[in-house]
Design a protein around this motif. Structure first.
Motif, PDB file in Angstrom:
ATOM      1  N   ASP A  63      63.086  54.579  69.517  1.00  0.00           N
ATOM      2  CA  ASP A  63      62.748  55.998  69.508  1.00  0.00           C
ATOM      3  C   ASP A  63      61.332  56.052  70.055  1.00  0.00           C
ATOM      4  OD1 ASP A  63      65.455  56.578  68.858  1.00  0.00           O
ATOM      5  OD2 ASP A  63      64.728  57.025  66.847  1.00  0.00           O
ATOM      6  N   ASP A  64      60.298  55.383  69.781  1.00  0.00           N
ATOM      7  CA  ASP A  64      58.956  55.708  70.031  1.00  0.00           C
ATOM      8  C   ASP A  64      58.354  54.730  71.291  1.00  0.00           C
ATOM      9  OD1 ASP A  64      57.137  56.772  66.868  1.00  0.00           O
ATOM     10  OD2 ASP A  64      59.438  56.706  67.307  1.00  0.00           O
ATOM     11  N   MET A  65      59.299  53.721  71.218  1.00  0.00           N
ATOM     12  CA  MET A  65      58.670  52.945  72.447  1.00  0.00           C
ATOM     13  C   MET A  65      59.584  52.659  73.622  1.00  0.00           C
ATOM     14  SD  MET A  65      55.667  51.873  71.263  1.00  0.00           S
ATOM     15  CE  MET A  65      55.410  50.639  72.649  1.00  0.00           C
ATOM     16  N   ASN A  66      60.730  52.938  73.278  1.00  0.00           N
ATOM     17  CA  ASN A  66      61.856  52.798  74.593  1.00  0.00           C
ATOM     18  C   ASN A  66      62.094  51.304  74.429  1.00  0.00           C
ATOM     19  OD1 ASN A  66      63.893  53.508  76.099  1.00  0.00           O
ATOM     20  ND2 ASN A  66      62.695  53.747  77.932  1.00  0.00           N
ATOM     21  N   VAL A  67      62.111  50.516  73.489  1.00  0.00           N
ATOM     22  CA  VAL A  67      62.076  49.047  73.439  1.00  0.00           C
ATOM     23  C   VAL A  67      63.166  48.439  72.574  1.00  0.00           C
ATOM     24  CG1 VAL A  67      60.741  46.891  72.769  1.00  0.00           C
ATOM     25  CG2 VAL A  67      59.814  48.581  74.191  1.00  0.00           C
ATOM     26  N   ASP A  68      64.232  47.929  72.833  1.00  0.00           N
ATOM     27  CA  ASP A  68      65.084  47.164  72.145  1.00  0.00           C
ATOM     28  C   ASP A  68      64.245  45.807  71.414  1.00  0.00           C
ATOM     29  OD1 ASP A  68      67.079  45.937  70.872  1.00  0.00           O
ATOM     30  OD2 ASP A  68      68.401  45.713  72.555  1.00  0.00           O
ATOM     31  N   ILE A  69      63.944  46.106  70.161  1.00  0.00           N
ATOM     32  CA  ILE A  69      63.025  44.877  69.725  1.00  0.00           C
ATOM     33  C   ILE A  69      63.807  43.680  69.334  1.00  0.00           C
ATOM     34  CG2 ILE A  69      63.324  45.745  67.416  1.00  0.00           C
ATOM     35  CD1 ILE A  69      60.067  43.974  68.991  1.00  0.00           C
ATOM     36  N   TYR A  70      65.257  44.008  69.375  1.00  0.00           N
ATOM     37  CA  TYR A  70      66.192  42.739  68.921  1.00  0.00           C
ATOM     38  C   TYR A  70      66.849  42.265  70.028  1.00  0.00           C
ATOM     39  CZ  TYR A  70      65.411  43.744  63.995  1.00  0.00           C
ATOM     40  OH  TYR A  70      64.909  43.843  62.608  1.00  0.00           O
ATOM     41  N   ALA A  71      66.297  42.506  71.157  1.00  0.00           N
ATOM     42  CA  ALA A  71      66.715  41.688  72.490  1.00  0.00           C
ATOM     43  C   ALA A  71      66.107  40.418  72.503  1.00  0.00           C
ATOM     44  CB  ALA A  71      66.140  42.435  73.549  1.00  0.00           C
ATOM     45  N   PRO A  72      66.907  39.546  73.121  1.00  0.00           N
ATOM     46  CA  PRO A  72      66.646  38.211  73.016  1.00  0.00           C
ATOM     47  C   PRO A  72      65.168  37.740  73.543  1.00  0.00           C
ATOM     48  CG  PRO A  72      68.743  38.282  74.096  1.00  0.00           C
ATOM     49  CD  PRO A  72      68.252  39.758  73.733  1.00  0.00           C
ATOM     50  N   THR A  73      64.664  38.991  74.503  1.00  0.00           N
ATOM     51  CA  THR A  73      63.300  38.552  74.961  1.00  0.00           C
ATOM     52  C   THR A  73      62.252  38.361  74.053  1.00  0.00           C
ATOM     53  OG1 THR A  73      63.948  40.016  76.607  1.00  0.00           O
ATOM     54  CG2 THR A  73      61.645  39.868  76.751  1.00  0.00           C
ATOM     55  N   TYR A  74      62.353  39.202  72.707  1.00  0.00           N
ATOM     56  CA  TYR A  74      61.367  39.306  71.698  1.00  0.00           C
ATOM     57  C   TYR A  74      61.790  38.324  70.525  1.00  0.00           C
ATOM     58  CZ  TYR A  74      60.579  43.373  74.394  1.00  0.00           C
ATOM     59  OH  TYR A  74      60.435  44.065  75.531  1.00  0.00           O
ATOM     60  N   ASN A  75      62.886  37.621  70.624  1.00  0.00           N
ATOM     61  CA  ASN A  75      63.210  36.485  69.561  1.00  0.00           C
ATOM     62  C   ASN A  75      61.996  35.328  69.596  1.00  0.00           C
ATOM     63  OD1 ASN A  75      64.829  35.614  67.716  1.00  0.00           O
ATOM     64  ND2 ASN A  75      66.067  34.198  68.684  1.00  0.00           N
ATOM     65  N   SER A  87      52.018  50.526  70.852  1.00  0.00           N
ATOM     66  CA  SER A  87      52.929  50.258  69.804  1.00  0.00           C
ATOM     67  C   SER A  87      52.037  50.291  68.512  1.00  0.00           C
ATOM     68  CB  SER A  87      53.469  48.889  69.775  1.00  0.00           C
ATOM     69  OG  SER A  87      52.417  47.781  69.603  1.00  0.00           O
ATOM     70  N   ILE A  88      50.644  49.981  68.827  1.00  0.00           N
ATOM     71  CA  ILE A  88      49.763  49.918  67.542  1.00  0.00           C
ATOM     72  C   ILE A  88      49.461  51.549  67.176  1.00  0.00           C
ATOM     73  CG2 ILE A  88      47.446  49.349  66.778  1.00  0.00           C
ATOM     74  CD1 ILE A  88      47.748  46.880  68.787  1.00  0.00           C
ATOM     75  N   ASP A  89      49.130  52.205  68.493  1.00  0.00           N
ATOM     76  CA  ASP A  89      48.991  53.594  68.086  1.00  0.00           C
ATOM     77  C   ASP A  89      50.204  54.231  67.371  1.00  0.00           C
ATOM     78  OD1 ASP A  89      46.462  53.866  69.057  1.00  0.00           O
ATOM     79  OD2 ASP A  89      47.109  54.062  71.135  1.00  0.00           O
ATOM     80  N   GLY A  94      47.990  62.535  66.203  1.00  0.00           N
ATOM     81  CA  GLY A  94      49.159  62.693  67.385  1.00  0.00           C
ATOM     82  C   GLY A  94      50.202  63.153  66.856  1.00  0.00           C
ATOM     83  N   SER A  95      51.228  63.176  67.758  1.00  0.00           N
ATOM     84  CA  SER A  95      52.655  63.334  67.498  1.00  0.00           C
ATOM     85  C   SER A  95      53.362  62.654  66.483  1.00  0.00           C
ATOM     86  CB  SER A  95      53.587  63.742  68.623  1.00  0.00           C
ATOM     87  OG  SER A  95      53.543  62.298  69.515  1.00  0.00           O
ATOM     88  N   PHE A  96      54.334  62.909  65.491  1.00  0.00           N
ATOM     89  CA  PHE A  96      54.864  62.086  64.568  1.00  0.00           C
ATOM     90  C   PHE A  96      56.242  62.619  64.399  1.00  0.00           C
ATOM     91  CE2 PHE A  96      51.957  64.980  62.252  1.00  0.00           C
ATOM     92  CZ  PHE A  96      52.916  65.427  61.400  1.00  0.00           C
ATOM     93  N   ARG A  97      57.057  61.655  63.747  1.00  0.00           N
ATOM     94  CA  ARG A  97      58.466  61.926  63.760  1.00  0.00           C
ATOM     95  C   ARG A  97      58.755  61.735  62.213  1.00  0.00           C
ATOM     96  NH1 ARG A  97      62.455  61.647  67.388  1.00  0.00           N
ATOM     97  NH2 ARG A  97      61.476  60.516  68.669  1.00  0.00           N
ATOM     98  N   LEU A  98      59.386  62.909  61.726  1.00  0.00           N
ATOM     99  CA  LEU A  98      59.814  63.005  60.559  1.00  0.00           C
ATOM    100  C   LEU A  98      61.473  62.805  60.444  1.00  0.00           C
ATOM    101  CD1 LEU A  98      57.690  65.473  58.920  1.00  0.00           C
ATOM    102  CD2 LEU A  98      57.574  63.198  58.799  1.00  0.00           C
ATOM    103  N   VAL A  99      62.274  62.557  59.651  1.00  0.00           N
ATOM    104  CA  VAL A  99      63.695  62.666  59.542  1.00  0.00           C
ATOM    105  C   VAL A  99      64.160  63.864  60.075  1.00  0.00           C
ATOM    106  CG1 VAL A  99      65.972  62.641  58.496  1.00  0.00           C
ATOM    107  CG2 VAL A  99      63.742  60.742  57.534  1.00  0.00           C
ATOM    108  N   GLY A 100      65.002  63.956  61.287  1.00  0.00           N
ATOM    109  CA  GLY A 100      65.516  65.232  61.645  1.00  0.00           C
ATOM    110  C   GLY A 100      64.544  66.127  62.523  1.00  0.00           C
ATOM    111  N   GLU A 101      63.339  65.778  62.905  1.00  0.00           N
ATOM    112  CA  GLU A 101      62.489  66.627  63.587  1.00  0.00           C
ATOM    113  C   GLU A 101      61.223  65.876  64.165  1.00  0.00           C
ATOM    114  OE1 GLU A 101      59.346  68.512  60.085  1.00  0.00           O
ATOM    115  OE2 GLU A 101      61.105  69.408  60.401  1.00  0.00           O
ATOM    116  N   GLN A 102      60.672  66.656  65.332  1.00  0.00           N
ATOM    117  CA  GLN A 102      59.453  65.807  65.919  1.00  0.00           C
ATOM    118  C   GLN A 102      58.426  67.027  65.921  1.00  0.00           C
ATOM    119  OE1 GLN A 102      59.087  63.017  67.632  1.00  0.00           O
ATOM    120  NE2 GLN A 102      57.050  63.579  68.278  1.00  0.00           N
TER     121      GLN A 102
END
Length: 302
Positions: A37-49, A74-76, A178-186
């Motif tokens: 949601d925040d990075m548009n990255v599939d962290i469980y893809a084989p690339t990051y294994n 990602s750090i921010d 900066g912007s942050f996400r809570l459950v169900g809202e931005q």
């Protein structure tokens, strides 16, 4: 591969509590959701294994593959996550060293290109400018940035508008986040004015903002602590019918700003904190969420 030094990695791993394969309080599911949601990255893809494939090792694998700018982002975003988790009570503030947080922000700034990489000894020595002159120059730079936003496409302009507002709040020492996400809202961001916390909703669109969006944002504010307030910033302004209908409802805890307000603050060197205080007082007296700076500063010609 991101240009992270050994010291950088030690700082980030300590701050993000990466011992034993974990990362902060993430579960496998929420870790995947955060990067999706925040990075548009599939962290469980084989690339990051990497190594055992734990959350911590997945993050280390991400550092080995991702670009400097993506790792900086990602750090921010993870620092924003910490802020949110502390605010809602799922993490404790005393778990996080302010020194490590500032070091992490510096690492992210360097990776994103905000801080020049040249050695300090080669930096030219500059005579500090008087505070008033430096402040006015910063206002002029922000005015130029706002002008440049007009030529951008809608989606990137929305993100750039949020960043612009964050810089504006920072200039007036309002401690923005900066912007942050809570459950169900931005939430588009927040800042502190006096003893009050203000949530921020920001829109830059062709249409004026109507009652529906005002009510939606009011609901977000009312769902927070009693001392929370809100500022709705709509560059194109607000529909008269929407403002009138909104004022006839229950008492407001939000105030509104439009593009003309921002232009006056930047071009006529108004104090943003004073503008907000005057808007809050007018809302307290009339229950009107929006009062133009024209009416708040009647002796000044805009």
């Amino acid at each position: 591969m991101a240009k992270l030094t050994t010291t950088d990695k030690q700082t980030i791993e300590k701050l993000f509590q990466m011992g034993g394969g974990s990362v902060l309080n993430f579960t496998n599911r929420t870790f995947a959701e955060f990067f999706r949601d925040d990075m548009n990255v599939d962290i469980y893809a084989p690339t990051y294994n990497y190594a055992s494939g734990s959350k911590a090792n997945r993050l280390r694998g991400f550092w080995q593959v991702a670009s400097d700018s993506l790792v900086a982002k990602s750090i921010d975003r993870m620092l924003n996550y910490i802020d949110t988790q502390v605010a809602i009570g799922t993490l404790k503030a005393d778990q996080f060293s302010n020194d490590l947080i500032q070091r992490a922000r510096s690492i992210a700034s360097r990776l994103s290109g905000v801080i020049p990489a040249a050695p300090a000894s080669r930096q030219p020595v500059q005579t500090p400018k008087p505070p008033a002159e430096a402040h006015n120059e910063a206002l002029a730079r922000l005015r130029d940035k706002m002008t440049q936003l007009h030529s951008m496409a809608p989606q990137p302009r929305g993100f750039a508008f949020e960043k612009f507002l964050n810089e504006l709040f920072e200039l007036f020492c309002l401690a923005p986040r900066g912007s942050f996400r809570l459950v169900g809202e931005q939430i588009d961001g927040s800042f502190q004015h006096g003893h009050d916390i203000y949530l921020v909703e920001a829109k830059w669109q062709n249409e004026q903002t109507g009652q529906g969006d005002l009510l939606s944002f009011m609901g977000k504010v009312e769902g927070k602590a009693q001392w929370s307030r809100g500022v709705f910033i709509s560059y194109s302004g607000f529909t008269p019918d929407g403002l009138e209908a909104f004022a006839r409802g229950k008492a407001t805890r939000i105030v509104c700003m439009d593009g003309f307000d921002l232009h006056c603050i930047l071009s006529h060197r108004l104090d943003l904190a004073e503008v907000i205080a005057l808007k809050v007082r007018r809302a307290g007296e009339t229950n009107d969420a929006f009062a133009s700076v024209r009416n708040l500063f009647p002796s000044q010609v805009f």
